[in-house]
Every structure is written in structure tokens, then in C-alpha cells.
Design a protein around this motif. Structure first.
Motif, short mmCIF file in Angstrom:
data_model
loop_
_atom_site.label_atom_id
_atom_site.label_comp_id
_atom_site.label_asym_id
_atom_site.label_seq_id
_atom_site.Cartn_x
_atom_site.Cartn_y
_atom_site.Cartn_z
N HIS A 890 -3.49 5.48 3.50
CA HIS A 890 -4.47 5.72 2.44
C HIS A 890 -4.70 7.22 2.35
N ASP A 891 -4.53 7.75 1.19
CA ASP A 891 -4.68 9.20 0.96
C ASP A 891 -3.84 10.01 1.94
N GLY A 892 -2.66 9.49 2.21
CA GLY A 892 -1.74 10.23 3.08
C GLY A 892 -2.01 10.10 4.57
N ASP A 893 -3.07 9.39 4.93
CA ASP A 893 -3.38 9.21 6.36
C ASP A 893 -3.20 7.75 6.77
N ALA A 895 -4.38 4.41 7.86
CA ALA A 895 -5.68 3.75 7.64
C ALA A 895 -5.68 2.34 8.20
N LEU A 920 -11.75 0.77 3.51
CA LEU A 920 -10.85 0.03 2.62
C LEU A 920 -11.27 -1.43 2.44
N SER A 927 -1.63 -0.13 0.76
CA SER A 927 -0.36 0.58 0.66
C SER A 927 0.27 0.60 2.06
N ASP A 937 3.02 -1.94 -2.06
CA ASP A 937 1.64 -2.21 -2.46
C ASP A 937 1.39 -3.71 -2.35
#
Lengths: 968, 214
Positions: A890-893, A895, A920, A927, A937
Motif C-alpha cells: 500500500h503506497d509502496g510500503d 502493509a 486498510l 494490492s 488487485d
């Protein structure tokens, strides 16, 4: 057998029995009792092996189990020690570590390259350039190691046995024999072990006399004295736990006390070419003569650092060996009577002389001797050559003190006798004889008696009282038997061809601590573990650093201090395996097993491709009837007046309100509020519960329960029924049709509702039945005594045949439970997951005065940082499907992670669970980074995935096959 | 006959006479008497009595209540091979012999708690190991010194499996483990015995040897 001597008194060979063996293609005769080395030497073969690094020729050196350059390969074994292994009729032997045989070894080119291979060469050279390291690694690996391993070898395991005794005596030489016999005669149970083929130690080759026979006779009369020969006491562990390596077994001996009478290792002198075949230790020569009747050489020079050299000279001369010279490193006048005896025997004695170098082309032909100056250095201008084919070194000893070191003994260096001796010993450990620094024969016998007396007193017995004799006045080890030579090849460690200059260079580079020196130079790290190198290395380092021997210290003597065959370490394979009562049936019906802890469980039932079989099993449960063996579940009865209170305190839900004849889900957390187990709790009486646990948690949770009963001081008992009760879960819409004919229990919804618990006969066997939604269908868990379980299983299978019943395995069970979003503790949760992380708020009841983990959960209720979410992908999802442990991004990290996923044939979809960051929890899509870094997804969906209302397991839609949901 | 020994699937069949003991099929007689042997005695009845009034439950049935823990007490008056041991403050292990006198004395076991006492039959894998090399095999499989155990009932491990163990004259090693480990334990001991040129003997063979060790 050109070098065979006339029969010697007490020799170990049987001249009546000749054997024949082959060495590198040539056949030789030998006598039964010969070692390989003695047999070859008797036939005039002096070059017996090649050294590890420089492939230099080597011969007999110690004849005491430490000739690590004389190793042989046979048709069935490798690295056979020639100096102690008895030759056998028909043996076919070759030297190890040669290319083309010991005589024409092509590896000998390494000797001429040796000037380019200084100490630390490998460390400094091959790491650059980095890209070439694999190349060098491959080559070095091919050159390293000794012997040729048969990779097809799969046998040779020897048993490991346990044994017990009052007193273990290590070493059956004069002091050990004396101690063992005295202690056994006092009535304790004694084990006496010796690495040699016969007891007696130095009695056999240095001091043969009537005392040996008398002691051995007494020993053999004692039924409480066990003598093991060919046995190495290979280490000391706490509480006198000693591994004994025998040819037939590895014996794990527990002794109440230990006497170490292991003697000493004779040490070589350090001079140029001191490794040539023909150069050997003085006592090696005596062993060859006295044990095997073999002349070590025709003419010899003897290098003397102690009086034993004089004894050797006299004995060898008596055996017919010409003594060319006896070179005493000190003043021969100090040898008193022995000097006179040697002179009387016309043996030339040269005082304050040393060997400067050994000469010969691959074999000893002469020695160059020099006088010594006042500092003990050789004076080259006094050099002269003496032709000989033997050079015997009697310059000193090092104690065989590995067991003492390992036991925690304090050792100190004593100038007289010139070796490390025990200064303090731990309780129950005693030392005597040469390892204790006592050398005279009578003194050693007395020292043995004294040690026996001390050991008996330690054991609370009386019988022997004898004073310690003292260590004598003679220095048995010369302080500096080291004679540098400008041309080098002055070896300190023959195992790995380590030279004096190597140690000097290592110390100069800063490796001037004995442990660092060892690791950098590898001194003492070869197969003999430094038994003939460490003491000289210590001396050399002490002199280089200007420290005392004591200050320089010794390296750590770790067990095992002698090489042990892998087969001894392996022992018999004893890995307990648990099988359910139905195991044989599963096997006969094509089960493919998988391990679950110690258990073997059917993964699925073949034949057929695994995926197809599992899908068919899943569908059988959903559409018909099927049965799974769940005997591996933990099962515990909880009884007693405080049983209900205990259950409330143990689990998060309120279980004291469970009615008799009913069940309830049970979730357990630890004090930190982390989920550790779950199961089903049934109640049979006010004071009688029955609860199941996870398979892997069964034993741990039971022990946990026992501990908590004590902690909480409750009047309750727990009985582990995991093993005694087998269990099976029969499930599916047609279950009732199968089960009802086998029991008089009314299975109707009214009589036996969902979550009910009943006791009844099933197939004539007393059974406990629980109507639970294990796999989300109408189902009954049936628990029966183990011995009758297969009868019940087979009866159900027979009854279900008309309904198409089939067994299902662990994989189908997992899939079925995943469809219901039943979490697997330890897979869908981890070591931090609370019930709130796992969306199980409903399973925590705070309206109880106390339960394990309550305080933590009160805090975590608001702070849980994760959420277990369900996601779903269509059955025909294109591209890679995520797998367990794949990451949620999530957002590149990172999660979260996928905890479970599987294809649901009931839904024709991939369904899964993922533990994600709480942020989340309202996400529509996860993702997931799947294989090949492909991002998938996955839509988040509510759970359970299948029959979310639980109507099927509650029987409110029974007998109506479920319609498959359309792909998402 | 609906009971099965945990070792049922691996017990030898060829040339062995099989029969039923207490509803369990087992080999009764072996074709010969080997020097080292192992026998499956799983058909015997074993009972665990546990709970606050376990002692009272025993006393009510005319059985003694041993004071010492983990000491086997033979109940010869009830028949051969009947013994019991106290294994906790409120816990007793009872072992019936081939005659079944103890089971007769106990009668049908209660289904649930009786005065706070739970009485449970144990479907252990019971094994007897004896003969010439039995002691050497046990030295390999068990870490305890079994030469000085006397009448003790030991809870220990044999071949890595938790067992109760009693050493009888001979020595003969009597042991029982939870049934799920039964096949492994019996298989392991059977292999060990066969390595010593020994073999499995039958249930009846064991009691014949017990009467006449020669």
C-alpha cells in the motif's frame, strides 16, 4: 618380511597365522595382530603416505593413533589409520591423498611450490578479484580433504548405547590399571577404557614386567570391572557424561566419578626435514619392536631430551638395531646410571648436541648433527653427517589432558617434569600417572592407588588409602627442542605441513595469541588435533613473544578430541512418528501422507493428480458426504469442582455458561493477549468438561493447563485424552443418512441440535458425538477409544458406500475451512495477533472477573494494529495467483501479507485471508505482490465466503446442494 | 472383536497362530522361540483412576491404596501379571493380567465422573522385550540406568517415545505408550530384535516364557 625380528616377549602378533594383503597393487604377507603400518614396515615399505598440503612422503611417526599422514583407503572404507588398524586377510589398500600412488604421487609438485605458499596465503590471495573466487574455490575444494567418500554409502551406522558406572578410569596403563583394580576391589562398579588394542599402556612396550601380568590377572578376576580396549573416551560433558567411541558402538557413559590416567603424547623435535620417513618418536620405535616384532630401521641416531632416550637405545640395540649415536641435548652426566649402561653397551653418546637436519631424497639416509651453544642453538660450523636410516626423537611429552581441560581442571606449567599438570580438579575428577606429571613406574602405580582412594572417598566408600607419590625430579621434556635451519622445511605440525617460519610469520603479523595463531596458521587443526604440534607451537609463541609458557596458555580442548566416524555420530534413526488408529486404512486406500508435527496425516487420497483429488474431496463434503480423520486434535478432559471456573479463566469466551450436552467455540490467548490456541468445549456435567485443542498445540496447551491449575490453586484436574481418543468428522448433506443406522441416538434436529454434544454407541462402540460446523456443513465429530476407532471408521465407510462417501484429507479440510474463514492459529495469526487483529471481537467476553490475557486485551481492544480481511479472485483469474506469505502493498510500503489462499471448487473462485494494517480495514481492494513481482488487485469481500449465515451446518437448508456463486 | 492393537498392521502373520484376546486379534504363538524377543501385549486391560476420590474409589472395590508413588504393587491374589501403581496424589494406574480378574473386580467402568473420580481404560500399545540381548537393546533405546530400578514404575522415553516402564526378572522390559506412538515403538523394537537375530513372539508365548524362562 625382511624387518621382522625374532619373537619378542608379550608381542601382540600371532606368528602362527599369516594374512595377505595388497598395498597399491602389490601383495604382502603379515601376521595376525599386525597393524597396517607394522606389516608394511616389516616388509621394508617405509613410505606409507603423503602429507596433506605439500604431498611430502611420510612414514611411521608415532605408531600411537596419531599418524595422520598414514591414512589408507580400502574397498569399503576411507581414512583408515595405518598405525592402529589391524591388517586383515584380503585387504586392498592404497594411500589417500595421492595422484598416482604413494611412490609417484603427481601432487608432490606442491612441495617445490611451497615457498610460494606462506601462512595465510589463502586468506590473502583468493578473495581478489572477486569474480575469480568461484574458480579458486572449486580448485581448493578439490584439493582439500583426505580420502574418497563413497556417496552411495548409506550404511555403517553403529548403535549408540547408554551405560552407567560408579567410576570410569581413562587409560589402562600402569597408573590407570592400578587405580581401576584397587577401586574395583573396594567394591565399586568400574569401567576401564583404553584406546589401544590391549590394556597395559606403557607396560606393553616400555616397562614390560611382571607387575603388568599380576595387575591384569587381578583385573580379569573382578566381575565389577569392565575393560574396554580400542575405545577412546572422546570428551567430557557435565556430570561426568563421557562418550566412549568403540569399534562397535558409541557408548554414552554416565560415571559418578572419573580418573584420568590418559598418559602423555610424546613430542617431536623441530628441525629441518624432521618429517622424512625414518624419523620417528622414540616410543614409536619401541612399540614396533615390542608389540609387533618389527625393527624400525637398521641403524639409527637417537635424539635425547630425557632419560627415555637412553632406555630406547638399550632396547633397540638389544633388538638388533645399530645405534650410530645418541645425541643428548643436555649433559649426559645427569642421566646417572642410564648413561653408564649406554656407555657399557658401546653406544656413542654426544652431549649438548642436536640434529640440525635430516638428509635424504624422500627417505632418511643420514642426519647432520651439530653441537649446541650456551643458548641451546645449533652451531653450524660443528656440523657432521652420520649415515643412518632411522632417527628416534625422545625429547619430551605433552599430557593427554583434553578430558581434564573439558572438565574444568586448572592446569599449570611445571618446569619439572616440563609439562602442563593439573593444579585444581573439579569434584569427582581425578588424575594420575604421566598426565599428572608422575613418570617413574612405581610412582605411577602409587599415584593410581592414591587416585583410587580419593575417588572412593568421593563416592562415599573406603578401601584404599595411599599418599600421592610426588612428581619426581627429572625434567622429562626439553624446554626448547627447536632448531631452525636457513633452508627451512622445519616442520611443527605434520598434519598440515606447518613450518616454523609459518608460526614466526603469523606472530609477526599480529596473530600472537595462541588462539589467534591456531586459527590463522591452522596449527593443531588437522586430524591429530595438535597432539604432536600444540606444545611446540606454545613454546615457539612463548619465545617469540617473550612470555612464559603459562602466560602463553593452550588452545581450548573441545570434545570430541579425537576424530569420530560419522556413522558413530549418526547412530540409529530414532525419530518418533505418530500414526492415527486409522493409519493402516488410509494407507490401504491410497492416502498420500504429510507430516503434521510428529503425526502423519493423509494430505489427500490418490490416485490422480493432487489438485483434482482435493477438489473432488471438497465437493464430496459440499454435495454428499465425506469423512476426515481428526484424531490429531488435542483432547483434554477437565474435571473437578472448579472446572467451570478454570475454563472461564483459561479461555476468552464464557464457558461456565455452556449447558450440559452443549458445545461452544473456545479461544485461548496468552498473558499478552496473543492468540495461542482454539478448539471446541463440550460440557458433560457441572464439573466435567471436554475440550479440543489444535493439533500442534495439544501437548503445549496441556502442559500450560497443568501449570495454570497450580498457579491459580484451583480444585481441578486435567486428563490428556489426545492419544487415547481417536476422532473423525463426518460431514455433508447426506451425513445423517449414513450415521443414523449405526447408532440408536436420535439425530434429528430437535433431539440433537447444532452445537449439541451426546454420548451414544456408534457401530457398537461407546462414542462422544459433537454436532459442530467444522467444515461448514451438517457434520458430526465422533470421538471413540483408539483401539475401536478403525472399526467405527470402517463401519461408517461401509454404511456410506451407498451414498458415495469418501475420505478427505488435510488439504480439502483446509480449503473447506477457509471457505468458512475459520482461521488457522499460527498461520492466519502470528506471535502478535490478538483476537481483535483477527476480527474475533465476538470471542472475547470481558464480563468475567478474570481470564488469562484479560488485562492485555482490555488495552489491545482499542489498539489492535491489524485486521484479517478476506479477498476473492475469480476462478479463471489470469496471471499469477497470490500465494501464502505474499505481501500486501500500500503506497509502496508493505502493509500486510496473505495468510491463506486456496481455490474453492464450491465457489469457483480463489478465496484468501490477509493480515493487513488496520488502516486498510475499509479498503475495497488489496494490492498483492505475487510471483514475478506481478501486482494483483484482489477485491476485499465479507467473510465467511461460503454460506455466510451458516445455514447449512445448522441444517436449515439441508439436502439442498449449494448453488455455486458466479465468478466475481 | 472390534479392538485393534496400535501395532496391528505390522505384526507378523505368516506361520504365526493368531487369536483373540479381550476383543483384540493378536499373534498368540510364534513358530519358534527366539533368543531375543518382543511381544505385543496390547490386549491387556489398563485402567487409569484419577480424581479427588480416586483412593476411595479403589477402596470401595476392595483394592489396596498404595502410599508410595511409582512403585509397582503386584496383586497376585487377583492373578498373574496384575499390578497397580500410584502415579499421583489422586492418580493410579491399574494393570490387569491375562486372566482378566481385575477387570472383573472393577466391573463396567463409569461413563462419566463418579464422586469426582474419572476411571478410564487405556488403549496403550503394551510391549514386552526380553531375552538374550534385551538389555543391550534397551541401553540403546533408553537413557536410564535400568539395572537398579527394582519395583519402580518409570515414566521415561524409549526410542524417543514417552512410556511407562517396568523391569521384571530376566530382565524383561514391560512398557506401554500412547497408541499413536504404538506402531513406531513396536516397529523400532522389532527391528532391533531382528538385528539381534530375534523375533516377535505371540501373546501366549510371553506367558509361557514367564512361567518357564528357560
Amino acid at each position: 618380511m625382511a624387518r621382522r625380528l625374532p619373537p619378542q616377549p608379550g608381542e601382540w602378533i600371532d606368528r602362527e597365522h599369516t594374512v595377505r594383503f595388497t598395498f597399491e597393487g602389490r601383495e604382502y604377507p603379515a601376521f595376525a595382530g599386525d597393524t597396517i603400518s607394522s606389516a608394511l614396515l616389516a616388509n621394508g615399505v617405509r613410505v606409507l603416505g603423503r602429507s596433506f598440503k605439500y604431498h611430502r612422503p611420510r612414514g611411521v611417526f608415532s605408531a600411537a593413533n596419531h599418524d595422520t599422514n598414514v591414512l589408507f583407503q580400502s574397498e569399503t572404507d576411507f581414512n583408515i589409520r595405518g598405525d592402529v588398524t589391524a591388517v586383515e586377510d584380503g585387504m586392498k589398500l592404497a594411500a589417500v591423498n595421492t595422484a598416482g600412488g604413494v611412490k609417484r604421487d603427481r601432487g608432490r609438485i606442491m612441495d617445490s611450490l611451497s615457498p610460494m605458499l606462506p601462512v595465510g596465503f589463502y586468506y590473502k590471495t583468493f578473495h581478489r578479484p572477486r569474480a575469480l573466487f568461484p574458480f579458486w574455490e572449486k580448485r581448493i575444494r578439490s584439493m582439500a580433504g583426505l580420502g574418497r567418500v563413497d556417496t552411495a554409502w548409506n550404511g555403517g551406522r553403529v548403535p549408540k548405547r547408554h551405560a552407567f558406572c560408579d567410576l570410569l578410569v581413562v587409560g589402562a596403563g600402569p597408573s590407570g590399571l592400578s587405580a581401576a583394580v584397587a577401586a574395583a576391589e573396594a567394591g565399586v562398579n568400574v569401567w576401564l577404557v583404553d584406546e589401544n588394542a590391549r590394556p597395559g599402556g606403557s607396560f606393553n612396550d616400555q616397562e614390560a614386567n611382571l607387575q603388568r601380568d599380576e595387575l591384569l590377572h587381578r583385573a580379569h578376576e573382578l566381575h565389577n570391572l569392565t575393560i574396554l580396549t580400542d575405545t577412546v573416551a572422546a570428551g567430557w560433558y557435565a556430570d561426568h557424561y563421557i562418550p566412549l567411541v568403540t569399534p562397535e558402538a558409541l557408548i554414552r557413559l554416565r560415571a559418578r566419578a572419573v580418573i584420568v590416567a590418559a598418559g602423555v603424547y610424546e613430542q617431536p623435535a623441530v628441525f629441518r626435514n624432521n618429517d622424512l620417513p625414518g624419523v620417528m618418536l622414540g616410543n614409536a620405535a619401541r612399540r614396533l619392536v615390542h608389540r609387533y616384532g618389527v625393527a624400525p630401521c637398521e641403524s639409527t641416531v637417537i635424539l635425547a631430551g630425557n632419560s627415555d632416550a637412553y632406555r630406547s637405545a638399550l632396547e633397540l640395540q638389544a633388538a638388533g638395531v645399530a645405534i650410530r649415536a645418541l645425541l643428548d641435548l643436555e649433559d649426559p652426566g645427569t642421566r646417572a646410571d642410564l648413561f653408564a649402561d649406554v656407555q657399557a653397551a658401546d653406544i656413542p653418546v654426544y652431549g649438548r648436541c642436536a640434529v640440525h637436519s635430516a638428509e635424504g631424497n624422500g627417505i632418511l639416509e643420514a642426519v647432520t648433527v651439530c653441537e649446541l651453544d650456551g643458548e641451546g642453538r645449533a652451531k653450524p660450523d660443528t656440523a657432521r653427517r652420520i649415515d643412518c636410516d632411522g632417527l628416534l626423537m625422545s625429547v619430551g611429552y605433552a599430557p593427554a589432558a583434553a578430558l581434564l581441560y573439558q572438565s574444568g581442571a586448572g592446569m599449570t606449567f611445571a618446569g619439572t617434569p616440563g609439562q602442563f599438570v593439573p593444579e585444581s580438579l573439579p569434584p569427582g575428577v581425578f588424575a594420575c600417572g604421566r598426565v599428572n606429571g608422575v613418570f617413574g613406574l612405581q610412582a605411577r602405580l602409587d599415584d593410581g592407588l592414591a587416585a583410587a582412594g580419593e575417588a572412593l572417598a568421593y563416592l562415599g566408600r573406603s578401601g584404599v588409602q595411599h599418599a600421592r607419590p610426588g612428581r619426581g625430579r627429572e625434567r622429562m621434556s626439553h624446554p626448547w627442542p627447536v632448531f631452525p635451519h636457513p633452508k627451512g622445511k622445519v616442520f611443527v605440525d605434520l598434519d598440515e605441513d606447518l613450518q616454523l617460519k609459518d608460526l614466526e610469520r603469523a606472530a609477526a603479523e599480529g596473530f600472537d595469541n595462541i588462539e589467534l595463531l591456531k586459527r590463522y596458521s591452522t596449527v593443531g587443526m588437522g586430524p591429530s588435533q595438535g597432539k604432536h604440534a600444540n606444545m611446540n607451537a606454545v613454546r615457539i609463541l612463548a619465545r617469540l613473544t617473550g612470555r612464559t609458557i603459562d602466560r602463553t596458555g593452550t588452545t581450548t580442548a573441545r570434545p570430541f578430541h579425537h576424530p569420530v566416524p560419522v556413522g558413530h555420530l549418526a547412530g540409529r534413526r530414532l525419530r518418533p512418528e505418530r500414526r492415527t488408529a486409522m493409519h493402516g486404512w488410509h494407507k490401504a486406500h491410497g492416502a498420500v501422507f504429510m507430516p503434521a508435527g510428529h503425526w502423519l496425516r493423509p494430505k489427500y487420497y490418490g490416485p490422480g493428480p493432487e489438485e483434482e483429488a482435493i477438489r473432488a474431496e471438497v465437493l464430496a463434503v459440499r454435495e454428499g458426504v465425506a469423512m476426515v480423520d481428526v484424531s490429531t486434535l488435542g483432547k483434554v478432559e477437565v474435571i473437578g469442582p472448579d472446572a467451570a471456573r478454570f475454563m472461564d479463566q483459561l479461555y476468552t469466551l464464557k464457558l461456565s455458561t455452556v449447558k450440559i450436552g452443549r458445545t461452544r467455540y473456545a479461544l485461548m490467548v496468552d498473558e499478552a493477549g496473543v492468540i495461542i490456541d482454539d478448539g471446541v468445549c463440550a460440557r458433560w456435567a457441572d464439573d466435567h468438561f471436554y475440550v479440543t485443542t489444535t493439533t500442534t498445540g495439544a501437548e503445549i496447551i496441556f502442559r500450560h493447563m497443568q501449570r495454570l491449575i497450580g498457579e491459580w490453586q484451583l480444585n481441578v484436574d486435567v486428563i490428556n485424552r489426545t492419544h487415547q481418543m481417536a476422532s473423525m468428522n463426518i460431514a455433508g448433506p447426506l451425513t445423517r443418512e449414513v450415521l443414523q443406522p449405526l447408532t440408536d441416538l436420535d439425530l434429528s434436529q430437535e433431539a440433537f441440535p447444532y452445537l449439541g454434544a451426546r454420548q451414544a454407541l456408534v457401530a457398537g462402540v461407546p462414542a462422544w458425538l459433537f454436532r459442530v460446523g467444522f467444515v461448514g456443513e451438517l457434520g458430526y465429530e465422533i470421538h471413540v477409544p483408539s483401539a475401536q476407532a478403525r472399526h467405527v471408521w470402517v463401519s461408517l465407510m461401509a454404511a456410506g458406500e451407498a451414498y458415495g462417501i469418501r475420505p478427505f484429507g488435510v488439504e480439502a479440510q483446509r480449503q473447506l475451512r477457509l471457505e468458512k474463514a475459520h482461521l488457522i492459529v499460527g498461520q492466519d495469526t502470528d506471535g502478535t495477533s490478538s483476537p481483535f487483529d483477527a476480527n474475533m471481537n465476538w470471542a472475547v467476553k470481558f464480563d468475567k472477573p478474570f481470564f488469562q490475557g484479560k488485562r492485555s486485551l482490555e488495552i489491545l481492544k482499542e489498539r489492535a494494529s491489524n485486521r484479517l480481511l478476506g479477498f476473492r479472485l475469480p476462478g479463471n483469474h489470469p496471471g499469477p495467483v497470490p500465494e501464502e506469505c505474499h505481501l500486501v502493498i500500500h503506497d509502496g510500503d508493505i502493509a500486510g501479507r496473505v495468510t491463506s489462499i486456496g481455490y474453492s471448487p464450491s465457489l469457483d473462485a480463489w478465496v484468501g485471508l490477509a493480515m493487513v494494517d488496520r488502516a486498510l480495514e475499509d479498503a475495497d481492494t488489496l494490492s498483492i505482490r505475487a510471483a514475478g513481482a506481478v501486482m494483483v488487485d484482489a477485491p476485499v469481500v465479507p467473510t465467511p465466503f461460503y454460506d455466510p449465515e451458516g445455514l447449512r451446518q445448522k441444517l436449515e437448508t439441508a439436502h439442498e446442494p449449494v448453488a455455486r456463486e458466479a465468478s466475481a | 472383536m472390534n479392538r485393534l492393537s496400535p501395532a496391528h498392521d505390522i505384526l507378523p502373520r505368516e506361520r504365526f497362530d493368531w487369536g483373540e484376546v479381550r476383543g483384540m486379534a493378536v499373534p498368540l504363538k510364534a513358530p519358534q522361540r527366539p533368543a531375543t524377543w518382543v511381544a505385543d501385549l496390547s490386549p491387556l486391560t489398563r485402567v487409569l483412576v484419577k480424581g479427588g476420590d480416586a483412593a476411595g474409589w479403589l477402596a470401595a472395590r476392595g483394592l489396596p491404596v498404595p502410599e508410595d508413588w511409582f512403585v509397582c504393587r503386584d496383586l497376585a491374589e487377583l492373578g498373574d501379571d496384575v499390578f497397580m501403581a500410584r502415579t499421583g496424589s489422586g492418580e493410579f494406574l491399574l494393570h490387569d493380567g491375562p486372566g482378566g480378574a481385575l477387570a472383573e473386580r472393577l466391573g463396567p467402568l463409569p461413563e462419566g465422573l463418579e464422586n469426582g473420580t474419572r476411571v478410564l481404560a487405556r488403549d496403550d500399545q503394551e510391549v514386552a522385550l526380553g531375552g538374550e540381548h534385551a538389555a543391550m537393546l534397551m541401553a540403546e533405546f533408553c537413557a536410564l540406568d535400568l539395572s537398579t530400578t527394582g519395583d519402580a514404575l518409570l515414566y521415561t522415553r524409549v526410542a524417543g517415545v514417552g512410556v511407562w516402564l517396568r523391569v521384571e526378572a530376566g530382565p524383561v522390559y514391560r512398557m506401554g505408550c500412547e497408541p499413536s506412538y504404538g506402531e513406531f515403538l513396536f516397529e523400532t523394537l522389532m527391528h532391533g530384535v531382528r538385528e539381534m537375530q530375534g523375533e516377535v513372539i505371540g501373546f501366549s508365548d510371553f506367558y509361557t516364557i514367564r512361567e518357564d524362562p528357560k
